[in-house]
Motif scaffolding. Structure first.
Motif, PDB file in Angstrom:
ATOM      1  N   PRO A  23       0.805  -1.007   0.012  1.00 24.85           N
ATOM      2  CA  PRO A  23       0.082   0.088  -0.030  1.00 24.85           C
ATOM      3  C   PRO A  23       0.876   1.488  -0.048  1.00 24.85           C
ATOM      4  O   PRO A  23       1.915   1.195   0.558  1.00 24.85           O
ATOM      5  N   LEU A  24       0.312   2.319  -0.521  1.00 24.85           N
ATOM      6  CA  LEU A  24       1.165   3.652  -0.457  1.00 24.85           C
ATOM      7  C   LEU A  24      -0.059   4.708   0.053  1.00 24.85           C
ATOM      8  O   LEU A  24      -1.110   4.730  -0.079  1.00 24.85           O
ATOM      9  N   THR A  25       0.850   5.492   0.666  1.00 20.35           N
ATOM     10  CA  THR A  25      -0.061   6.595   1.395  1.00 20.35           C
ATOM     11  C   THR A  25      -0.218   7.885   0.397  1.00 20.35           C
ATOM     12  O   THR A  25      -1.025   8.762   0.213  1.00 20.35           O
ATOM     13  N   PRO A 192       7.184  -8.097   3.614  1.00 21.57           N
ATOM     14  CA  PRO A 192       7.089  -8.126   4.921  1.00 21.57           C
ATOM     15  C   PRO A 192       6.500  -6.888   5.660  1.00 21.57           C
ATOM     16  O   PRO A 192       5.983  -6.906   6.751  1.00 21.57           O
ATOM     17  N   MET A 193       6.595  -5.765   5.117  1.00 18.61           N
ATOM     18  CA  MET A 193       5.846  -4.452   5.571  1.00 18.61           C
ATOM     19  C   MET A 193       4.510  -4.667   5.636  1.00 18.61           C
ATOM     20  O   MET A 193       3.615  -3.962   6.365  1.00 18.61           O
ATOM     21  N   VAL A 194       3.793  -5.849   5.046  1.00 20.50           N
ATOM     22  CA  VAL A 194       2.519  -6.003   5.008  1.00 20.50           C
ATOM     23  C   VAL A 194       2.115  -6.898   6.131  1.00 20.50           C
ATOM     24  O   VAL A 194       1.145  -6.963   6.773  1.00 20.50           O
ATOM     25  N   ASP A 195       2.932  -8.153   5.733  1.00 18.22           N
ATOM     26  CA  ASP A 195       2.145  -9.433   6.687  1.00 18.22           C
ATOM     27  C   ASP A 195       2.945  -9.971   7.691  1.00 18.22           C
ATOM     28  O   ASP A 195       2.697 -10.815   8.292  1.00 18.22           O
ATOM     29  N   PHE A 196       4.241  -9.088   8.005  1.00 16.91           N
ATOM     30  CA  PHE A 196       5.228  -9.308   9.044  1.00 16.91           C
ATOM     31  C   PHE A 196       4.713  -8.595  10.247  1.00 16.91           C
ATOM     32  O   PHE A 196       5.185  -8.594  11.484  1.00 16.91           O
ATOM     33  N   VAL A 197       3.645  -7.546   9.952  1.00 18.62           N
ATOM     34  CA  VAL A 197       3.607  -6.448  10.943  1.00 18.62           C
ATOM     35  C   VAL A 197       2.022  -6.631  11.722  1.00 18.62           C
ATOM     36  O   VAL A 197       1.150  -7.216  10.906  1.00 18.62           O
TER      37      VAL A 197
END
Length: 335
Positions: A23-25, A192-197
């Protein structure tokens, strides 16, 4: 199927991030960019330990992981020569780019990538491949179509989820034992920024591994997994948050904010004419989670940190993978 088999070999667990969209902000209302995991940060571990170890593969939710095409740029395979290889590749692609000439001048990097792709086919089977982006390296844009075709005839492997691993470990009637692994390795890429947090089952896995003396090996974006260590999952499935957990305050390294900003403004995540921003930076997130984060002034420099008290090995990117694997070797039994 890549479930564990009965073997006298020592065992290692590989947890591959499987998110396919970052995702991007910014730009506003952007649907996110195609992403995946960096093969180079896994393949060197498979190469180094494959003859000795039996691997078990898992992903956070049991999904098939996606190969990040941008992680296959030849400069990504240059290890400690990453910086100079990137500069050389950028210059070579600026004018009148010819892919055959480009590859012919980099035979060692082409050979390494080919061998790593062979390892991916052997151990991971058929994988989806992320889409090329406007800022993607020109050589990997050419590579992508051939890579997708080369995957088509492979079988698709199944992956256990992290929840399954923990529940099997807890089941007295299941012989599966997380304590039987010498180490767990998790590669990076932006996935990992999506599904490791914010992943309670990952937090439970990390603590269960620590409690059983299993070495935890994380590289590049994968150390963001430590932000999930605040979670434990009880026997009844209840999630408990503990900010004063056993990992709290240890030293880690990861990809630096400066490196991410470069990729956003000049690298493959750049969207021409647009300001591009992700939701957070990993080094800041880990500091906010209570860790002592050490990065390098030069984001392409090598950084590897070993925290013996919790048996945690972290490093900061693809440039570190060879040193990371060599260090892991020294920390394992009978090295």
């Amino acid at each position: 199927m890549n479930a564990p088999t009965s073997s006298s070999k020592p065992k290692a667990l590989i947890v591959v991030p499987s998110a396919a969209v970052l995702p991007l902000t910014a730009p506003a209302d952007h649907p996110g960019v195609s992403t995946g995991f960096y093969l180079v940060e896994l393949a060197q571990i498979l190469k180094e330990f494959g003859d000795e170890y039996e691997f078990t593969f898992a992903t956070p939710g049991g999904l098939v992981p996606q190969l990040e095409i941008n992680g296959l740029a030849l400069s990504m395979h240059a290890a400690d020569k990453f910086s100079s290889a990137t500069v050389s590749a950028t210059a070579a692609q600026a004018f009148r780019f010819d892919v055959d000439t480009f590859r012919a001048k980099r035979p060692g990097l082409v050979a390494r990538r080919d061998s790593e792709l062979a390892l991916a086919r052997r151990y991971l089977g058929r994988l989806p491949v992320s889409e090329a982006l406007p800022g993607s390296d020109k050589e990997v844009v050419v590579l992508r179509d051939d890579l997708v075709k080369s995957m088509q005839d492979l079988s698709e492997h199944t992956y256990q989820s992290i929840e399954q691993l923990v529940l099997r470990h807890r089941d007295p009637e299941d012989a599966f034992d997380l304590g039987a692994f010498d180490f767990v390795h998790m590669p990076g890429g932006h996935a990992p920024m999506v599904d490791f947090v914010d992943n309670p089952w990952l937090g439970e896995l990390l603590h269960t591994l620590r409690e059983n003396g299993v070495l935890i090996s994380l590289i590049c974006h994968a150390p963001v997994a430590m932000a999930s260590a605040k979670y434990r999952v009880g026997a009844d499935g209840t999630v408990v948050t503990d900010l004063d957990h056993a990992f709290n305050g240890v030293r880690v390294t990861t990809v630096a904010k400066s490196a991410e900003l470069f990729v956003l403004s000049n690298g493959y995540l750049k969207i021409p004419g647009k300001k591009v921003r992700m939701g957070y930076f990993i080094d800041e997130a880990l500091r906010n989670a209570g860790y002592k984060v050490e990065t390098t002034t030069n984001p392409t420099a090598i950084k590897v940190i070993w925290e013996e008290g919790v048996r945690l090995l972290t490093s900061n990117g693809p440039q570190s993978i060879d040193e990371h694997a060599a260090r892991l070797r020294t920390l394992l039994p009978n090295h």
